[in-house]
Enzyme design. Structure first.
Site, PDB file in Angstrom:
ATOM      1  N   ALA A 136       0.774  -1.309  -0.179  1.00 57.44           N
ATOM      2  CA  ALA A 136       0.116  -0.041   0.107  1.00 57.44           C
ATOM      3  C   ALA A 136       0.741   1.171  -0.040  1.00 57.44           C
ATOM      4  O   ALA A 136       0.111   2.205  -0.293  1.00 57.44           O
ATOM      5  CB  ALA A 136      -1.130   0.077   1.119  1.00 57.44           C
ATOM      6  N   LYS A 137       2.158   1.236   0.465  1.00 57.59           N
ATOM      7  CA  LYS A 137       2.894   2.267   0.580  1.00 57.59           C
ATOM      8  C   LYS A 137       3.360   2.887  -0.683  1.00 57.59           C
ATOM      9  O   LYS A 137       3.815   4.366  -0.835  1.00 57.59           O
ATOM     10  CB  LYS A 137       4.139   1.896   1.238  1.00 57.59           C
ATOM     11  CG  LYS A 137       4.124   1.346   2.812  1.00 57.59           C
ATOM     12  CD  LYS A 137       3.351   2.530   3.471  1.00 57.59           C
ATOM     13  CE  LYS A 137       3.430   2.112   4.952  1.00 57.59           C
ATOM     14  NZ  LYS A 137       2.963   3.406   5.896  1.00 57.59           N
TER      15      LYS A 137
END
Length: 331
Positions: A47-48
């Site tokens: 998700a980063k």
């Protein structure tokens, strides 16, 4: 036309629009309907990617980030990977201060991607000059033409998920979502996604996941940081020994804490029964979901979304290593 049918300009165009799948086997004894948002389908496998791209492109638009610049960041590994990937594509240098709690796999991947990596002790206070927070700040100060991403205290962290992850989940669930279960670390994912979803439907419950050894749950309940809560733990990307301003605690309804052992075993359970090869926080989120279920948070009509933040290949020397698990007395 779907994203997979398009030829993209570069790999960064693949960030976002991650799939959601129903969980069938592991949830068969729980009340409700359960789905996983698979963030490891991002090109950087976590998700980063979302926050890294959003923060960098914002700095580019403002003229803060110029050609030949150096990007400096504090990371447990995943944000570092995203930044290193984006730096390669955009032509920036990348220097990362990484916690020694990060897996060997993560550190070696960062180095292979050309990032300069400084490994720092995890179990020191945030203001200790050896901490990865302070090391990153010191590097940025002495590096000309550099910026410090500062994900823990950067509101753009929240904004990235408010503008992408939240709308995606709302659309994928056709507005039927009733609960969102998210691991809380820097807090950008849970805060930004939760803020968007609550604006669409205030009744949606945002269920946080914290680690035993972290201060977030108690701070959420009392408004005070209790140093007695701080203890070493092994889960990466979950919990904190400080209060990140990238966490909007007003968005979060409640927290559950999980242990290192429970999270590791639950990650393996998800893989064995669903074929989903998730990371350490995948196990933490599934473990917390079971705890919420035991406390009767869900009904037959509940539409529960679990956010699985990264891929299991980042943890081959940890939770997916039988020898490591045995050394920790987890198996």
């Amino acid at each position: 036309m779907e994203s997979k049918d398009i030829i993209h300009n570069n790999i960064l165009n693949l960030i976002g629009n991650t799939p959601m799948v129903q969980l069938n086997s592991i949830t068969k004894n729980l009340v409700g309907n359960f789905y996983a948002k698979l963030e490891f389908f991002n090109p950087g496998h976590s998700a980063k990617d979302r926050i890294a791209l959003h923060i960098i492109e914002n700095a580019e638009r403002k003229g803060i980030l110029k050609k030949g610049a150096t990007i400096v960041e504090t990371t447990s590994g995943n944000t570092g990977f995203s930044l290193a990937m984006i730096s390669l594509v955009k032509g920036y240098k990348c220097i990362l201060a990484v916690s020694d709690k990060s897996s060997v796999d993560k550190i070696e991947m960062l180095q292979c991607m050309g990032a300069e990596v400084h490994v720092c002790p995890a179990n020191v206070p945030p203001d200790d000059p050896r901490s990865y927070y302070e090391v990153a700040k010191a590097i940025q100060k002495k590096t000309p033409n550099s910026i410090y991403i500062n994900q823990y205290f950067n509101e753009l962290n929240i904004e990235a998920h408010y503008s992408t992850t939240g709308p995606e989940i709302w659309k994928q669930t056709e507005g039927k979502i009733t609960h969102l279960v998210v691991a809380s670390g820097t807090g950008g994912t849970i805060s930004g996604t939760g803020k968007y979803l609550k604006e669409m439907n205030p009744d949606i419950q945002i269920l946080g996941v914290d680690a035993v050894g972290s201060v977030l749950k108690k701070y959420h309940e009392t408004g005070k940081l209790d140093p007695n809560e701080i203890a070493p733990y092994k889960i990466e990307g979950l919990g904190k020994n400080l209060i990140p301003t990238a966490t909007d605690f007003s968005t979060i309804d409640v927290y559950e804490k999980v242990t290192d052992k429970e999270a590791a075993l639950c990650a393996r359970e998800v893989l064995k029964h669903e074929g989903i090869f998730g990371g350490y926080t995948t196990g933490a989120v599934w473990c917390a979901t079971k705890q919420y279920a035991k406390k009767n948070y869900f009904t037959e009509d509940s539409f529960v979304v679990l956010l699985f933040a990264d891929h299991g290949t980042r943890y081959m020397n940890k939770i997916y290593s039988n020898s490591w698990m045995s050394d920790q007395d987890f198996i």
